[in-house]
Design a protein around this motif. Sequence first.
Motif, short mmCIF file in Angstrom:
data_model
loop_
_atom_site.label_atom_id
_atom_site.label_comp_id
_atom_site.label_asym_id
_atom_site.label_seq_id
_atom_site.Cartn_x
_atom_site.Cartn_y
_atom_site.Cartn_z
N ASP A 17 0.84 -1.21 0.00
CA ASP A 17 0.00 0.00 0.00
C ASP A 17 0.87 1.26 0.00
OD1 ASP A 17 -1.80 2.08 0.52
OD2 ASP A 17 -2.92 0.92 2.02
N ALA A 18 1.09 1.82 -1.19
CA ALA A 18 1.94 3.01 -1.31
C ALA A 18 1.34 4.22 -0.61
CB ALA A 18 2.20 3.32 -2.78
N ALA A 19 0.02 4.34 -0.62
CA ALA A 19 -0.62 5.48 0.05
C ALA A 19 -0.40 5.41 1.56
CB ALA A 19 -2.11 5.53 -0.28
N ALA A 20 -0.48 4.21 2.13
CA ALA A 20 -0.23 4.06 3.57
C ALA A 20 1.24 4.31 3.89
CB ALA A 20 -0.64 2.66 4.03
N ALA A 21 2.14 3.90 3.00
CA ALA A 21 3.56 4.18 3.21
C ALA A 21 3.83 5.68 3.15
CB ALA A 21 4.41 3.44 2.17
N ALA A 22 3.13 6.38 2.27
CA ALA A 22 3.33 7.83 2.10
C ALA A 22 3.05 8.60 3.39
CB ALA A 22 2.44 8.35 0.98
N VAL A 23 2.16 8.11 4.22
CA VAL A 23 1.83 8.76 5.49
C VAL A 23 3.05 8.79 6.41
CG1 VAL A 23 0.37 8.57 7.56
CG2 VAL A 23 -0.60 8.16 5.29
N CYS A 24 3.99 7.87 6.21
CA CYS A 24 5.18 7.77 7.04
C CYS A 24 6.30 8.71 6.60
CB CYS A 24 5.70 6.34 7.01
SG CYS A 24 4.53 5.10 7.59
N LEU A 25 6.13 9.38 5.46
CA LEU A 25 7.20 10.17 4.86
C LEU A 25 7.19 11.62 5.34
CD1 LEU A 25 6.86 8.88 1.19
CD2 LEU A 25 8.38 8.02 3.00
N ALA A 26 8.38 12.13 5.61
CA ALA A 26 8.55 13.54 5.95
C ALA A 26 8.48 14.38 4.68
CB ALA A 26 9.90 13.74 6.63
N PRO A 27 8.13 15.65 4.78
CA PRO A 27 8.10 16.51 3.59
C PRO A 27 9.46 16.58 2.88
CG PRO A 27 7.04 17.60 5.46
CD PRO A 27 7.66 16.34 5.99
N GLU A 28 10.55 16.42 3.63
CA GLU A 28 11.89 16.52 3.05
C GLU A 28 12.48 15.16 2.67
OE1 GLU A 28 12.57 16.08 7.55
OE2 GLU A 28 11.05 16.97 6.25
N VAL A 29 11.65 14.12 2.56
CA VAL A 29 12.14 12.76 2.32
C VAL A 29 13.00 12.67 1.06
CG1 VAL A 29 10.11 11.95 1.02
CG2 VAL A 29 11.50 10.32 2.36
N GLU A 30 14.02 11.82 1.17
CA GLU A 30 14.91 11.52 0.04
C GLU A 30 15.08 10.01 -0.02
OE1 GLU A 30 19.13 13.16 -1.47
OE2 GLU A 30 19.16 12.38 0.58
#
Length: 169
Positions: A17-30
């Motif tokens: 689930d990419a959408a659920a993973a996206a919730v874990c990402l910081a705005p500055e993610v690399e």
Amino acid sequence: MGNATITAWCAAGESGDAAAAAVCLAPEVELISPLTAQFRFHGPAAVTDVLASAFEVISDIRFHTQVGEGDTWALFYRGRVKAEELEEAQLLRLNKDGLIREITFFGRPLPALTEVMAGIGPRLLRRQRQPILARIVGLATGPLTAMAKSGEKRILPRADPARKRDTQR
């Protein structure tokens, strides 16, 4: 909050689930790829596109080991890409809010990695509306994938240290 992020990240990976993973990402993610040193992916949208493409290619993800504390975690999983077994390590660094600010992927064995590259690259390029480049990348990765599979199945078994050798020659 770090442990909650790690738990959510693993659950998202195991369910693809990419959408659920996206919730874990910081705005500055690399995101630092194991497949190229030519560029990195920056920002939640770009990283989510990579994850969505990866989840179309990699199946049966099961995390088996987590090591870390505070803002640095190493996660390990086994999965499949087509007929190949894949093992991946993920180095995650969290920001002060406990969200993922940096992801570095490491994978093995080579045949699985070439399958991942052949699968993710074209999908990601199509998401970026670059269908011609997607086709070129797909064609370019074919020979590499074939060589990796052939070497793994036909050549490397001959180099196995446990293999009995004919010492009469």
